[in-house]
Design an enzyme around this catalytic site. Structure first.
Site, PDB file in Angstrom:
ATOM      1  N   LYS A 127      35.166  12.861 -11.998  1.00 45.11           N
ATOM      2  CA  LYS A 127      33.943  12.065 -12.114  1.00 45.11           C
ATOM      3  C   LYS A 127      33.761  11.408 -13.483  1.00 45.11           C
ATOM      4  O   LYS A 127      33.119  10.355 -13.582  1.00 45.11           O
ATOM      5  CB  LYS A 127      32.720  12.929 -11.797  1.00 45.11           C
ATOM      6  CG  LYS A 127      32.624  13.309 -10.329  1.00 45.11           C
ATOM      7  CD  LYS A 127      31.324  14.028 -10.031  1.00 45.11           C
ATOM      8  CE  LYS A 127      31.214  14.343  -8.547  1.00 45.11           C
ATOM      9  NZ  LYS A 127      29.898  14.936  -8.214  1.00 45.11           N
ATOM     10  N   ASP A 182      24.829  10.843  -7.116  1.00 43.15           N
ATOM     11  CA  ASP A 182      24.557  12.279  -7.129  1.00 43.15           C
ATOM     12  C   ASP A 182      23.076  12.588  -7.365  1.00 43.15           C
ATOM     13  O   ASP A 182      22.504  13.456  -6.702  1.00 43.15           O
ATOM     14  CB  ASP A 182      25.394  12.975  -8.200  1.00 43.15           C
ATOM     15  CG  ASP A 182      26.813  13.260  -7.743  1.00 43.15           C
ATOM     16  OD1 ASP A 182      27.036  13.327  -6.518  1.00 43.15           O
ATOM     17  OD2 ASP A 182      27.700  13.426  -8.598  1.00 43.15           O
TER      18      ASP A 182
END
Length: 285
Positions: A68, A105
């Protein structure tokens, strides 16, 4: 142009439920598209992106651990949210092979908490375990919603740096992960009209990893346990929370929420959320 397709990439990736989620929505909407998992090892991002960047049918990928943050240097542009968080979980291919990174997210994490956040509270506190890419989004999202944060990690200095970067206002705290493992006799005050969360934003408890050692004497009665791990769905952390009388939120809630935002970016359509109960049934088989 061939049928558009997207991937989810990570290491490991076999446990990912994202292909089932996106495939379910594609089928319900009658969209001609594909979504599959691809194993990309640490250090293999550049080769993966070089392979698919010029493929006009490849519309992008979701990104999970451990990529990420490292993927940022391999793509061309960042959405403001991803830039602020310093983490990307969705890459979208634009014209001429330009790759733009997004982070869904935070949006996915907050989705099951929205009814609680709409209420007024005298005080909001969250204990967050983990200092990785998902934790970055969670820290920023909760700080923006008025929480006092305690971030625990194996490296407290990293936890402190995350708080200084992502939640510079407020009296937040960084501690060693081991602090929560042993019982405490701390006398909690009256928590009426307070909102307390305990969040596992780490891989602890995931299949192949050790469980998260958290003693529930560190959380006020009625604290909400939220585990973002999805394999297994029933983690030792959630089990111990229920044994302590605490309500729980499992990893499917965040997974489906963040996937919904990514699906719209990939396929240009809102996923049919009216089928969430059916989808969760498939995911728990």
């Amino acid at each position: 142009m061939n049928m558009p397709y997207a991937h989810v990439i990570g290491d490991p990736i076999a446990q990912s439920k994202s292909p089932l989620i996106h495939g379910f929505w594609l089928e319900k909407l009658g969209i001609a598209g594909r979504y599959k998992a691809r194993h990309v090892e640490d250090g293999g991002l550049r080769d993966y992106l070089s392979k698919y960047r010029e493929d006009g049918s490849w519309i992008g990928c979701n990104v999970t651990m451990p990529h990420k943050q490292s993927i940022i240097s391999e793509i061309d542009a960042l959405d403001p949210v991803a830039e602020t968080l310093g983490a990307v979980n969705t890459v979208v291919r634009h014209e001429n092979g330009v790759l733009k990174g997004f982070n869904t997210d935070a949006e996915g994490f907050l989705e099951p908490l929205k009814p609680l956040l709409e209420a007024e509270h005298l005080f909001r506190m969250a204990r967050i375990i983990g200092t990785g890419g998902a934790a970055r989004a969670i820290i920023a999202a909760l700080a923006d919603n008025g929480f006092t944060l305690v971030v625990a990690g194996r490296n407290p200095s990293k936890a402190r740096a995350l708080l200084d970067e992502l939640a510079p206002r407020g009296e937040h705290h960084a501690i060693d992960l081991s602090y929560f493992a042993e019982p405490t006799d701390f006398p909690f005050d009256d928590r009426d009209r307070c909102l307390d969360l305990v969040i596992n934003a780490s891989p602890l408890g995931m299949e192949g990893n050790p469980p998260l050692a958290f003693d529930w004497s560190h959380a006020p009665p009625g604290s909400i346990a939220y585990d973002i791990v999805t394999n297994p769905l029933e983690t030792p952390f959630l089990r111990s929370a229920r044994e302590a009388g605490c309500p729980t939120i499992g990893g499917l809630a965040m997974l489906i929420g963040q996937a919904a935002a990514a699906f719209e970016k990939f396929f240009g359509a809102q996923p049919p959320r009216e089928y969430d109960a059916e989808l969760q049934g498939l995911l728990t088989k």
